[in-house]
Design a protein around this motif. Sequence first.
Motif, mmCIF file in Angstrom:
data_model
loop_
_atom_site.group_PDB
_atom_site.id
_atom_site.type_symbol
_atom_site.label_atom_id
_atom_site.label_comp_id
_atom_site.label_asym_id
_atom_site.label_seq_id
_atom_site.Cartn_x
_atom_site.Cartn_y
_atom_site.Cartn_z
ATOM 1 N N MET B 193 -17.680 141.723 6.989
ATOM 2 C CA MET B 193 -16.723 142.223 5.636
ATOM 3 C C MET B 193 -17.587 143.268 4.924
ATOM 4 N N THR B 194 -18.277 144.318 5.651
ATOM 5 C CA THR B 194 -18.491 145.565 4.995
ATOM 6 C C THR B 194 -18.489 146.674 5.860
ATOM 7 N N GLY B 195 -18.533 147.807 5.329
ATOM 8 C CA GLY B 195 -18.396 149.103 6.104
ATOM 9 C C GLY B 195 -19.792 149.600 6.627
ATOM 10 N N GLU B 196 -20.729 148.875 6.501
ATOM 11 C CA GLU B 196 -21.949 149.254 7.213
ATOM 12 C C GLU B 196 -22.341 148.289 8.207
ATOM 13 N N THR B 197 -23.196 148.376 9.079
ATOM 14 C CA THR B 197 -23.444 147.463 10.073
ATOM 15 C C THR B 197 -24.984 147.099 10.185
ATOM 16 N N VAL B 198 -25.177 145.888 9.667
ATOM 17 C CA VAL B 198 -26.507 145.236 9.307
ATOM 18 C C VAL B 198 -26.348 143.886 9.433
ATOM 19 N N ASN B 199 -27.442 143.209 10.340
ATOM 20 C CA ASN B 199 -27.638 141.919 10.425
ATOM 21 C C ASN B 199 -28.864 141.505 10.552
ATOM 22 N N ASN B 200 -29.301 140.282 10.611
ATOM 23 C CA ASN B 200 -30.838 139.775 10.597
ATOM 24 C C ASN B 200 -31.227 139.627 12.102
#
Lengths: 569, 569
Positions: B193-200
């Motif tokens: 649910m975001t327009g950036e790509t990031v995760n842990n």
Amino acid sequence: MATETLTWQHLAKVKLDAINESIPERWRLASIPSIGEQRDVTGPFICKFLSTEEIEITETDAVDIVEKTSQGIWTAEEVTKSFCHRASLAHQLTNCLHETFFEAAIEDAKRLDEYYAQHKAPIGPLHGLPVSLKDQFHVKGVETTMGYVGWINTFQGKKGTGKEKVFESEMVKELRLSGAVLYCKTSVPHSLMTGETVNNIIGYTTNPKNRNLACGGSSGGEGALIALKGSPAGFGTDIGGSIRIPAAFNGLYGLRPSTGRLPYEGMANSMDGQNTVLSVVGPLSHSVASLRLLVKSLLSQEPWLHDPLCNEIPWRQDQEKQALDLISSSKLAFGILKHDGAITPHPPVQRALDMVVETLKKLGHEVIEWDPPSHKRGYDIIVGSWTYDGGADIHNALRLSGEPMVSQISGMYGKKREEASASKISANNIAQREYQKEYMEYWNSTVRLTSTGRPVDAIIAPLAPFAAARPDRYKYYGYSNIYNILDYTSCAVPVTKVDKEVDVKNTSFKPISEQDKDIQGDYDPELYDGAHVAVQLVGRRLQEERVLAFSEYVGRAIIESNDIRSSHL
Amino acid sequence: MATETLTWQHLAKVKLDAINESIPERWRLASIPSIGEQRDVTGPFICKFLSTEEIEITETDAVDIVEKTSQGIWTAEEVTKSFCHRASLAHQLTNCLHETFFEAAIEDAKRLDEYYAQHKAPIGPLHGLPVSLKDQFHVKGVETTMGYVGWINTFQGKKGTGKEKVFESEMVKELRLSGAVLYCKTSVPHSLMTGETVNNIIGYTTNPKNRNLACGGSSGGEGALIALKGSPAGFGTDIGGSIRIPAAFNGLYGLRPSTGRLPYEGMANSMDGQNTVLSVVGPLSHSVASLRLLVKSLLSQEPWLHDPLCNEIPWRQDQEKQALDLISSSKLAFGILKHDGAITPHPPVQRALDMVVETLKKLGHEVIEWDPPSHKRGYDIIVGSWTYDGGADIHNALRLSGEPMVSQISGMYGKKREEASASKISANNIAQREYQKEYMEYWNSTVRLTSTGRPVDAIIAPLAPFAAARPDRYKYYGYSNIYNILDYTSCAVPVTKVDKEVDVKNTSFKPISEQDKDIQGDYDPELYDGAHVAVQLVGRRLQEERVLAFSEYVGRAIIESNDIRSSHL
């Protein structure tokens, strides 16, 4: 006595009187025979009150009517007047109308005749065809009560919207553009959530073929009116069987298209915004050709440009041709559902299924037993979707006037329950998709059971456990609503009539549940005698062209097969 | 230390190491330059690490690759190996992969080559084409984490389902049947649910053209990978812009089809079962021809027989031909949306819009100002649908491992809220339908503003207020998600690149709100220099053929127009 005028009884009475008084005095019947005197008020009975010319016109199929009006053989005016008259009689016999607007209709018909005189051509593919509408359609000049006392003098229960008696549903506009003449709106049960037609305004709509029985619902007024040929064709809606049930109970064809094929935009509805299983709009008539004419005419209006939920799928000549080629050149394969694992169909319904199987086999087609994923699972999912709001919408509508709930829906909605949460609704939506996927793969897998090289071409199934429901005894919707949860295209196909000599009680019946016993117990050969019996023919999603082609073929084959033997038709 | 192994940090580290170690040693880069040293790692930079043959293959458009593999000019194996190598480099440069399965891919490619050797014909329309997939697709042999630490070693967060590393999504099966070679799955932000790509697990995926900026999201790994030509074409999903945003930020074409056109069946998802606005799956690539190839290939598999939500709408040659006829024989009319009433686009986006308008006008087409129903209304409806469950699904997924929520979604989901009730959801569904109807009628009404006799043929609009988002600064989705609430077909079309000399700050900017000021404040010509700038071309529902045809035409016209002038491309 200002307060007294506000009771729901008073409002309902005023409305009822207005409906009945809208019928011209010259068309009023002096008396209605009792059921004992005249169980069946269709055909010869109702024709007694019509002129020869009116009989000729009203006994004509929709397709043939349009052919005549489109060639100037009949005027739209004479056709319209004939159906106004016959609809007036039908209403007096069965309580099937909520609104009449005969004068406006005749004015519209005259304009069509003027158009024809000027252009020597029809205005559209339905030129001069009277079309009846379930009382969910908004039509200028009349109101939409949908059977709710609290909706009288409002727009969907609200006052001062500016839409009252002015706003028209999208399909109404498209029917007018096609040349149809609109002249009446037909009765529904309040809430629309039952297979009988009853409300606190007009009371109960009976089955004209056998007045002991329900005309079906929720498009019950359509069923009764068209059965009596007070309308050549009309539109109902279906969220659990509401088009197919009244079609079946009244010896008609009735198409439940898949979601997004025909325009629902701008219609009144119950529990609007519930979007797990959407109600769809579709036609009822005496012939498949009439259904096809209506569907094709609407699609030619490109409804997807005016209804955001309508898919851009024009009438697919190629899909229809494929179906016709299959019919004419090769063997078809059908799946037959004889029992859904929950409720045993009454003897006449079992006989109708057997007749279809026998007819198809004689013609060289293949019939396999349909053994799909548990229908009980599908049933629970759809009933879940019907009760998301715990009855809030229906209770709110009833509260507007203080009228009581009809007994037919009290099982599901009598007690207001807690609303479902978003997570619960999501879980039900996932369950639906998984069920649809399983069912679809079961269908695909039947390629291994047929010799055609294809999975089955269509399913034949009961539409209800009974030929028609007895009043207040419509207790099981699993046979019809399963195809709503699957969103499959389905068409009611008339097969036979109850014959008390042949359709005796099933003495070897072993109930599988209390409900099964209860429903089987409702069968009474004497009481049911003469009632219509139907099946449904089911295709996959968005296969309206195929399903109509197959339904026409099967329906005709049954008639021809019956003509040869001693006929139960 | 058994308990220690259960911390989310440990699980994430093990997974990250596994991803990075899955890259063959011979393809590992010794060091990655800093952003200051090498802002743009596409094109010449990444090619330094490839052989001439690998460069030739990977710089080839998907359509041309298939042409070569389908004629035996290139083997599927050499093509696959080249893309595996380049994808490995792309991942090291931007963090764009979640899964690699190069060995399985090479085995698959060899089988295709054997097939070709035997039959002298391709196995399907995508014979030997490597296709990358967003990490929502289930592919045998590898897992799907969707960026959640808690999904590691599970099937969608559940253990022991029997589906782990075995189950394949419907589209995966169809791609394989078409001859595509699957070899990697690309990064996504957890929750999607975001327009950036990031995760842990993998951290942040950067924009390869300008590593100061986001690669977009949620199909961000796809965007970065394809931009670096580590994949000729791939699939993402879009519920608010998630295909179009990474396409736009990476200079690619990206198609958001309407709901029900391509098969989503069997994919992992966020907030599955929310069915007001459905996520859709669609392709990203360097050319419209490649998007078309993928869409046509999938439709030729008749996905509606295996996905219950897929409509039976094959590739419509006639709709495409109509569009091409319009392009070649007559004047087109476009609606241009320059500002949505809420957020002012940054100077490069405004320039891109002006370039498109200028180009179209020069070619003789008509461009009218698009002045639709309030986008704010649509925005509130879609955001309402994204938060029905109050964040329950996302919180549950995070709770599986105890990992923290990425900051990018904390504005909407940081605090768990009460779930919406059934009535509230119904009201939102009605609001959506009413909004769609109004927008549709506005579109219809533009027939009065054009001289073509038609309403506008397509809309040209910004996709985001910025060329690309700065990390943790994607604060407004109104430009992309408006077409999700409307369910319109939309395609990202690359236009130009930020030029710090031309795209200076807007000194006359007057903010209309704090948010408008905030977002405009993020523009920094120096930091943005070189970034891709795109627009979107929007058609009505289910107009994929038209939208692709128009997008190809407009995209090409811009390139040709740029070639003539001093080029910003």
